[in-house]
Design an enzyme around this catalytic site. Structure first.
Site, PDB file in Angstrom:
ATOM      1  CE  LYS A  89      62.083  55.491  71.628  1.00 56.17           C
ATOM      2  NZ  LYS A  89      60.898  56.236  72.067  1.00 56.17           N
ATOM      3  CG  ASP A  90      57.135  55.028  70.418  1.00 59.27           C
ATOM      4  OD1 ASP A  90      57.573  55.157  71.575  1.00 59.27           O
ATOM      5  OD2 ASP A  90      57.396  55.817  69.490  1.00 59.27           O
ATOM      6  CB  THR A 136      64.716  61.697  81.330  1.00 60.51           C
ATOM      7  OG1 THR A 136      64.221  60.488  80.728  1.00 60.51           O
ATOM      8  CG2 THR A 136      64.628  61.570  82.840  1.00 60.51           C
ATOM      9  NE  ARG A 140      64.312  52.707  78.891  1.00 58.68           N
ATOM     10  CZ  ARG A 140      65.359  53.402  78.497  1.00 58.68           C
ATOM     11  NH1 ARG A 140      66.569  53.140  78.964  1.00 58.68           N
ATOM     12  NH2 ARG A 140      65.221  54.389  77.622  1.00 58.68           N
ATOM     13  NE  ARG A 141      66.174  57.256  77.645  1.00 58.50           N
ATOM     14  CZ  ARG A 141      65.635  57.768  76.547  1.00 58.50           C
ATOM     15  NH1 ARG A 141      64.841  58.834  76.632  1.00 58.50           N
ATOM     16  NH2 ARG A 141      65.872  57.223  75.364  1.00 58.50           N
ATOM     17  NE  ARG A 158      55.636  63.866  76.548  1.00 56.09           N
ATOM     18  CZ  ARG A 158      54.335  63.753  76.276  1.00 56.09           C
ATOM     19  NH1 ARG A 158      53.440  63.895  77.251  1.00 56.09           N
ATOM     20  NH2 ARG A 158      53.912  63.476  75.059  1.00 56.09           N
ATOM     21  CG  ASN A 160      59.421  68.234  68.176  1.00 53.97           C
ATOM     22  OD1 ASN A 160      60.359  68.905  68.608  1.00 53.97           O
ATOM     23  ND2 ASN A 160      58.471  68.759  67.413  1.00 53.97           N
ATOM     24  CB  THR A 163      60.165  70.745  71.470  1.00 48.44           C
ATOM     25  OG1 THR A 163      59.396  71.075  70.304  1.00 48.44           O
ATOM     26  CG2 THR A 163      59.573  71.452  72.676  1.00 48.44           C
ATOM     27  NE  ARG A 164      61.310  64.903  74.415  1.00 48.37           N
ATOM     28  CZ  ARG A 164      61.081  63.700  74.916  1.00 48.37           C
ATOM     29  NH1 ARG A 164      62.034  63.068  75.561  1.00 48.37           N
ATOM     30  NH2 ARG A 164      59.914  63.131  74.788  1.00 48.37           N
ATOM     31  CB  CYS A 251      55.669  54.279  78.857  1.00 49.24           C
ATOM     32  SG  CYS A 251      54.016  54.959  79.060  1.00 49.24           S
TER      33      CYS A 251
END
Length: 322
Positions: A89-90, A136, A140-141, A158, A160, A163-164, A251
């Site tokens: 996806k990246d 988020t 898109r979400r 934001r 990793n 972290t989230r 994105c």
């Protein structure tokens, strides 16, 4: 630009981002290749990308051309590495000259997941109270959830995965929307409170699959990685990536997809939404899986003609002004 085939007897060098999830994914690829090529040595080269370094700006405002991939691609073009392991996806749909998508691995569940904090434990998206704060970083979400749940509150997040999750557990958010695949790969699937159905949130192009990028002329590496190619996932992702490429999205725009295969038949659903979620254009197409890319192109042109083109133009104009 220097580009040459990998010597047959050399150690194969895999480029990877340094994040925990990226390393887990790259270690999996390394182990799979070692199991099938016992006569070869493989090693992982860790690299930091622009997207890993800039954590205080929303992804959509940074720009999306190679945000998590450019440094890995540059290393291949310098012959410092032989391939790069990406979350598909990246990986942009248009690759630098001299590089190609050489392999797509079998997909994990591509669905989005709701992860609930302790305050509202046991709830789902449908039962969260008005004003609950959802974290988020994905437009898109965000657009799809605003469309279906306009009374929820949304806040950028934001960092990793760990972290989230810490921010969620510390009470900065009431819930997060994350990829099921990442949680599964990091053995955190117990954190999933709800798998969000495709009727509510179509997933990102390529979500759940790994893409192995390599040099276009490196036949040795191309041959090595074919053993982990998964044809069904490849066909699905070719349709999804063609859909995104034709819409010229990334994105910075809310574009979502869902694909399935029934025998020789591929079904692709695609969506384009405005940032506020008030306009959402969605449809499906089905056809021979051998025509996967053409199906993606056709659906994209259909949605563009039904208003998606206007939505995308408005969003990109806003980006240019910001």
């Amino acid at each position: 630009m220097t580009s040459s085939a990998t010597p047959f007897n050399s150690t194969v060098r895999l480029g990877s981002r340094k994040s925990q999830l990226a390393m887990v994914q790259s270690e999996w690829v390394k182990a799979e290749l070692e199991a099938r090529h016992g006569d070869r040595a493989f090693e992982i080269h860790e690299l930091s990308t622009k997207g890993d370094k800039i954590l205080d700006v929303p992804l959509a405002k940074i720009g999306d051309k190679g945000l998590f991939t450019k440094e890995l691609e540059d290393a291949m073009l310098r012959n410092d590495t032989d391939m790069a392991v990406h979350s598909l996806k990246d990986l942009p749909t248009n690759l630098p000259e001299g590089l190609m998508l050489g392999c797509v691995t079998e997909r994990e569940n591509p669905a989005d997941a709701l992860v609930i904090g302790s305050k509202y434990s046991g709830n789902t998206l449908e039962t969260l109270p008005d004003g609950a704060v959802i974290g988020t970083s994905s437009l898109r979400r965000l657009a799809q959830l605003r469309h279906h749940f306009p009374k929820l509150a949304f806040k950028d997040v934001r960092g990793n995965l760990n972290t989230r999750l810490k921010k969620l557990d510390d009470g900065e958010y009431d819930a997060l929307i994350l990829a099921s695949a990442g949680l599964t790969r990091l053995e955190m699937s117990d954190r999933i409170s709800q798998e969000i159905p495709a009727e509510i949130s179509l997933h990102a192009v390529g979500q759940g699959a790994l893409g192995i990028e390599c040099r276009l002329d490196d036949t040795v590496i191309l041959d090595i990685i074919q053993v982990i190619q998964h044809q069904e996932t490849l066909d699905r992702c070719l349709a999804e990536r063609a859909f995104l490429r034709t819409l010229e999205g990334g994105c910075q725009v809310p574009i979502g997809v869902n694909t399935s295969i029934e025998g020789d038949r591929l079904i692709l659903t695609g969506m384009v939404a405005s940032l506020d979620g008030q306009r959402l254009i969605r449809d499906s197409i089905a056809g021979d899986r051998k025509e996967a890319e053409q199906l993606g192109n056709t659906l994209a042109e259909d949605l563009r003609g039904r208003g998606a083109g206007d939505i995308l133009a408005e969003i990109l104009a806003q980006v240019d002004r910001s």
